[in-house]
Design a protein around this motif. Structure first.
Motif, PDB file in Angstrom:
ATOM      1  N   PRO A 306     -21.750  19.838 -29.670  1.00 13.28           N
ATOM      2  CA  PRO A 306     -20.491  20.254 -29.938  1.00 13.28           C
ATOM      3  C   PRO A 306     -19.294  19.849 -29.294  1.00 13.28           C
ATOM      4  CG  PRO A 306     -21.695  22.019 -29.744  1.00 13.28           C
ATOM      5  CD  PRO A 306     -22.555  21.129 -29.540  1.00 13.28           C
ATOM      6  N   ARG A 331     -14.470  15.074 -39.208  1.00  7.73           N
ATOM      7  CA  ARG A 331     -15.565  15.030 -38.564  1.00  7.73           C
ATOM      8  C   ARG A 331     -16.780  15.969 -38.397  1.00  7.73           C
ATOM      9  NH1 ARG A 331     -13.422  10.301 -38.811  1.00  7.73           N
ATOM     10  NH2 ARG A 331     -14.724   8.180 -38.419  1.00  7.73           N
ATOM     11  N   ARG A 332     -15.475  16.782 -38.130  1.00  4.45           N
ATOM     12  CA  ARG A 332     -16.349  18.321 -37.020  1.00  4.45           C
ATOM     13  C   ARG A 332     -15.139  19.414 -37.327  1.00  4.45           C
ATOM     14  NH1 ARG A 332     -19.383  17.555 -32.352  1.00  4.45           N
ATOM     15  NH2 ARG A 332     -20.116  15.411 -31.941  1.00  4.45           N
ATOM     16  N   THR A 335     -14.012  22.342 -34.429  1.00  2.00           N
ATOM     17  CA  THR A 335     -13.437  22.083 -33.470  1.00  2.00           C
ATOM     18  C   THR A 335     -11.434  22.375 -33.534  1.00  2.00           C
ATOM     19  OG1 THR A 335     -15.123  19.494 -32.616  1.00  2.00           O
ATOM     20  CG2 THR A 335     -12.138  19.802 -31.971  1.00  2.00           C
TER      21      THR A 335
END
Ligand SMILES: Nc1ncnc2c1ncn2[C@@H]1O[C@H](COP(=O)(O)OP(=O)(O)O)[C@@H](O)[C@H]1O
Ligand SMILES: [Mg+2]
Length: 362
Positions: A306, A331-332, A335
């Motif tokens: 992560p 994408r994440r 975050t």
């Protein structure tokens, strides 16, 4: 000069100043950060502390100037929240009193039933201070300064006359009983570097700063004055329909607690980059460091675990039409993003990082 010319001049000067100010901000962040680390390393009583303080003071003054230039060019990173301007005025009261001295009587009229606006509280305080300082200078033999807030609705005709959209506003008035403003100089008041004060007393940046902040906040400002009888500045900020935010969650973790999260840092300036890296590594964070958005995305794609936080400045881009923040979050989604407001001190940086990470729990 026509209003159009003035506006255009302000834009041009503003763009130039803003461009330079961004670079200076990076440099000053690095200077202040290293000064802080240096002073932390000095033993108590070290005679070099005076020199380190001298550097700190000079860098802080330069920071103030840079902030003014950014305000004028409307390129400040604002942190708007839903505010009651009466609360802001009440909180600033003591500071304003200190600034104007006790020759001048301070009167505040701050009704409770004020409608909310969305603005950066620190910047509203900056507006108040700049206007109060001018009022003080206009009343060398004392007088009265009035700070007042009220709900106003601007009707179509009056609004159009001033070139402002009609609507619901909150008005913040700063009025003095000073020397007043000569009609001949009225149209120059908000120009950067326009001053009638002696060199060393005035910079001519106060009202330009106020103007920049007000405009960036979606508001407008009006001046009325009569020579010898005082001046009055009215700032109008649009009413917001947004509900006030709930109170901020308490900060997690104590100073001594070591961090373990992974932070992706995107920063093009090498000095700032190494400073932030130092500060965060010392506190235990794992760091992925990128010079630009493209490199950041590459790191994000390659990193298997992560990434808890992305630190970038608002301008950070990952291509012609994508911000780094959007691209990383696509994408994440988990975050968190922290937009870095420079300059900063190492402690402030660590606190902001902690707060950004904590907000994720809530
Ligand atoms: N409250 C006031 N009363 C009289 N004159 C004012 C007032 N506020 C501003 N001015 C005029 O506007 C000019 C520009 O103000 P500002 O931008 O704050 O720069 P500075 O205060 O450094 O001169 C001042 O030099 C002064 O002539
Ligand atoms: Mg001033």
């Amino acid at each position: 000069m026509h209003m159009d010319d003035t506006t255009r001049l302000l834009e041009t000067v503003g763009q130039m100043a803003g461009g330079i100010a961004h670079d200076f901000n990076d440099l000053l962040a690095a200077i202040l950060g290293h000064v802080e680390m240096l002073s932390g390393d000095l033993a108590p009583g070290d005679p070099r502390a005076a020199d380190v303080n001298g550097i700190r003071h000079a860098a802080e003054r330069a920071t103030t100037l840079t902030q003014q230039l950014l305000a004028i060019s409307r390129q400040q990173v604002l942190q708007p929240t839903v505010l009651n301007l009466s609360d802001v005025v009440d909180r600033a009261r003591r500071l304003v009193q200190r600034v104007i001295g006790d020759q001048i009587e301070l009167i505040t009229c701050t009704p409770r039933d004020l409608r909310p606006v969305k603005a950066d509280a620190d910047q509203v305080e900056q507006i108040l201070l700049n206007l109060a300082l001018n009022a003080r200078d206009a009343m060398p033999r004392g007088g009265r300064l009035t700070l007042q807030t009220r709900n106003v609705d601007i009707e179509d005709a009056a609004a159009q006359r001033q070139g402002n959209p009609p609507g619901a506003y909150v008005q913040l008035t700063v009025a003095d009983t000073g020397i007043g403003i000569d009609p001949a100089i009225r149209k120059h008041l908000f120009e950067p570097f326009f001053t009638t004060k002696e060199p060393g007393r005035g910079t001519g940046l106060g009202l330009a700063t106020v103007y920049g902040i007000v405009k960036q906040s979606g508001g407008h400002i009006a001046v009325e004055s009569e020579r010898g009888r005082g001046s009055r500045f009215d700032v109008y900020l649009p009413v917001t329909l947004e509900a006030p935010a709930v109170a901020e969650p308490p900060e997690r973790g104590s100073r001594a607690e070591r961090a373990s999260e992974t932070v992706l840092l995107v920063e093009d300036d090498v000095a700032v980059r190494s400073l932030i890296g130092d500060v965060l590594r010392r506190r235990g964070y794992r760091l992925l460091v990128a010079e630009d958005g493209v490199q950041a995305l590459k790191l994000a794609d390659e990193h298997a675990s992560p990434i808890h936080l992305l630190i970038t400045d608002v301008a950070g881009s990952a291509g012609p039409d994508a911000s780094v923040a959007d691209a990383v979050r696509a994408r994440r989604p988990e975050t968190r993003v922290l937009y870095l407001h420079k300059p900063f001190t190492p402690d402030a940086l660590a606190r902001k990082v902690r707060a950004a990470l904590a907000s994720h729990i809530w």
